[in-house]
Motif scaffolding. Structure first.
Motif, short mmCIF file in Angstrom:
data_model
loop_
_atom_site.label_atom_id
_atom_site.label_comp_id
_atom_site.label_asym_id
_atom_site.label_seq_id
_atom_site.Cartn_x
_atom_site.Cartn_y
_atom_site.Cartn_z
N GLU A 52 0.82 -1.21 0.00
CA GLU A 52 0.00 0.00 0.00
C GLU A 52 0.86 1.26 0.00
O GLU A 52 0.47 2.30 -0.57
CB GLU A 52 -0.97 0.01 1.18
N ASN A 225 -7.46 -4.57 1.52
CA ASN A 225 -6.90 -5.85 1.92
C ASN A 225 -6.29 -5.81 3.31
O ASN A 225 -6.38 -6.79 4.07
CB ASN A 225 -5.84 -6.30 0.90
N GLY A 228 -9.51 -4.98 5.75
CA GLY A 228 -10.74 -5.73 5.53
C GLY A 228 -11.74 -4.90 4.75
O GLY A 228 -11.95 -3.72 5.05
N TRP A 229 -12.35 -5.53 3.75
CA TRP A 229 -13.24 -4.79 2.86
C TRP A 229 -14.54 -4.35 3.53
O TRP A 229 -15.24 -3.48 3.01
CB TRP A 229 -13.55 -5.62 1.62
N THR A 416 -6.59 -0.56 -7.66
CA THR A 416 -7.44 -1.74 -7.91
C THR A 416 -6.61 -2.99 -8.19
O THR A 416 -6.82 -4.04 -7.59
CB THR A 416 -8.38 -1.47 -9.09
N ALA A 419 -4.79 -4.19 -5.20
CA ALA A 419 -5.69 -4.87 -4.26
C ALA A 419 -5.91 -6.32 -4.69
O ALA A 419 -5.91 -7.24 -3.86
CB ALA A 419 -7.02 -4.12 -4.18
N VAL A 420 -6.10 -6.55 -5.99
CA VAL A 420 -6.26 -7.91 -6.49
C VAL A 420 -4.97 -8.70 -6.26
O VAL A 420 -4.99 -9.87 -5.82
CB VAL A 420 -6.61 -7.90 -7.99
N SER A 422 -2.58 -8.25 -3.95
CA SER A 422 -2.31 -8.55 -2.55
C SER A 422 -3.31 -9.55 -1.98
O SER A 422 -3.01 -10.27 -1.03
CB SER A 422 -2.32 -7.27 -1.71
N ALA A 423 -4.52 -9.63 -2.58
CA ALA A 423 -5.50 -10.62 -2.11
C ALA A 423 -5.10 -12.03 -2.53
O ALA A 423 -5.46 -13.00 -1.85
CB ALA A 423 -6.88 -10.28 -2.66
N GLN A 424 -4.37 -12.17 -3.63
CA GLN A 424 -4.04 -13.49 -4.17
C GLN A 424 -2.56 -13.87 -4.04
O GLN A 424 -2.21 -15.04 -4.23
CB GLN A 424 -4.43 -13.55 -5.66
N GLY A 436 -0.31 -13.61 -7.47
CA GLY A 436 -1.08 -12.36 -7.39
C GLY A 436 -1.12 -11.60 -8.70
O GLY A 436 -2.10 -10.93 -9.03
#
Length: 484
Positions: A52, A225, A228-229, A416, A419-420, A422-424, A436
């Protein structure tokens, strides 16, 4: 020599200085869009921080630049373009030194935001100062020089950033701006003529609403992330940001002198090309943010080597752009832009299919070239499409609005796709990075494919037809203003 000849020589000398000064200023502000990308791994290693923080290192610049771009032009109209140009350069130069001296990520991000403020003042005034100084019959050539300088900055940004980071240190990607800025400020005050715009009113309320709304949405995307969303700060960012942007639209509809007049969007082509531009930059800028890190973190290339390997993507528009411009003269800009966006979506899809922890660079090269050709087919024809929807006296603010929307798309794209990512995945290993990266690239490809679909909504016309043909086709009321 007659007095008339002396006056012509003086005007010619003033025009040469205006071209040189505004082109140099456009170069250093455009350079900072991408120069930081190849330095991100070095910055992270030196200053620490997470994904981030790297996002904000890029987005702090693009976001402040985007939301203050038209406000910067208004400041010049109100208080004097040469004066504000020099002030903007001073802000940009001081902030560049602050970024180079930053002891931590927080200070670096703040300095990058201040750079964006300075750039938002300087960039629109380069065009108005240049147009005022150069005679109409030579303005096309002058704008070509200005555009080439900015294009070279974007194309070579990753390479220059990599070379400075590898051979000196990442701080030099910011130090390089300081001597240029210090040289340009007195030259601007001594060699440029002062001028004011026809509309001296400042849209402070509109600027605050747009800035707050965009900041809220980007903040929520960046922190989603980590916090928390469904966390309170993230939900507040989304809802407050959306509410402020809705308020901005309603305010601009009623404002006497709006920063972004909503009547501009009555024109179908203008609305479509701006929506497509936002989606295009969302997918492309977010992808470049991650792929420049991939080449170093996973590929093992040095910063300079990574910059060189990005050139087929970033420099290809220098070749494809003029060819795309000539083609758009023959068949119209809309088909060319649509094809360019389609190629970009295909290129990002090729990346997603090909990328893996230990893939050879030659396997990635086709994706880089396809993306580069697509990018070249997008920029010049899309600018012509924007200008073809408005009257000549309204082209300045129409171009400013399109540039601001592109920058907003870039800031949202970084947030965006990160975020995808770091989520994966993450930075723990090469395989985790690729885990990721792949879904993030598919999201980027989807955004660009959607941009191509939106571009299909633009009426087909040749350049010779001009805006009148578009209006005749029913894309806007015949008596309605079609831009601003």
């Amino acid at each position: 020599m007659s007095q008339q000849q002396h006056q012509r020589l003086a005007r010619g000398g003033s025009a040469v200085w205006a071209v040189a000064i505004t082109s140099a200023a456009g170069f250093i502000t455009a350079l900072d869009n991408l120069i930081v990308t190849t330095a991100l791994p070095s910055i992270r290693k030196d200053l620490g921080g997470g994904l981030e923080d790297l996002e904000w290192t890029v987005s702090a610049y693009t976001l402040t630049f985007a939301v203050l771009l038209m406000f910067g032009a208004s400041l010049g109209d109100r208080f004097g373009r040469r004066r504000l140009f020099a002030i903007g350069l001073a802000i940009f130069t001081t902030a560049s030194a602050g970024a180079a001296l930053a002891p931590g990520m927080g200070e670096l991000i703040a300095a990058r935001a201040a750079q964006g403020v300075g750039s938002a003042i300087v960039t629109p005034l380069t065009l108005t100062l240049l147009s005022a100084a150069v005679p109409a019959e030579r303005r096309g050539a002058a704008l070509g020089v200005w555009g080439a300088a900015s294009g070279i900055a974007v194309a070579t940004g990753p390479l220059i950033g990599g070379a400075l980071t590898e051979n000196l240190s990442w701080q030099w990607i910011f130090w390089v701006n300081v001597p240029l800025g210090l040289a340009l400020i007195p030259l601007a005050l001594l060699r440029l003529d002062e001028s004011h715009g026809p509309n001296p009113t400042l849209d402070v309320v509109g600027t605050v609403l747009a800035s707050g709304g965009l900041f809220g949405i980007v903040y929520a995307l960046v922190r989603g992330n980590a916090e928390g969303w469904t966390s309170t700060p993230v939900l507040v960012g989304f809802f407050a940001g959306t509410a402020l942007l809705v308020g901005f639209v309603f305010y601009e509809l009623r404002a006497e002198h709006p920063m972004l007049p909503m009547r501009l969007f009555r024109h179908r082509s203008f609305s479509a090309i701006n929506a497509a531009s936002l989606l295009m930059l969302l997918g492309m800028f977010g992808s470049i943010f991650l792929l420049s890190q991939y080449l170093q973190t996973v590929g093992g290339y040095s910063p300079m080597q990574a910059g060189v390997r990005m050139l087929p993507w970033t420099a290809m528009p220098m070749i494809a752009g003029p060819l795309a411009g000539a083609l758009s003269d023959r068949i119209g800009g809309a088909p060319v832009v649509t094809a360019g966006m389609t190629l970009n979506a295909v290129g990002l899809g090729l990346w997603a299919i090909t990328v893996e922890p230990h893939v050879a660079y030659t396997h990635l090269l086709p994706a880089l070239i396809v993306c580069g050709i697509g990018l070249g087919m997008f920029f010049a024809p899309s600018a012509n499409l924007v200008l073809s929807t408005v009257r000549p006296e309204e082209q300045g603010i129409a171009s400013g609005a399109n540039n601001a929307i592109r920058e907003v798309g870039g800031a949202i794209g970084v947030a965006t796709l990160a975020a995808v990512f770091s989520a994966q995945g993450g930075y723990e290993s090469a395989s985790r990075f690729v885990d990721g990266l792949i879904p993030a690239l598919w999201v980027g490809a989807g955004a660009v494919a959607l941009a191509a679909t939106v571009a299909l909504l633009m009426p087909r016309q040749s350049k010779a037809d001009g805006p009148s043909a578009d209006l005749a086709a029913g894309s806007a009321p015949a008596d309605a203003p079609v831009a601003t």
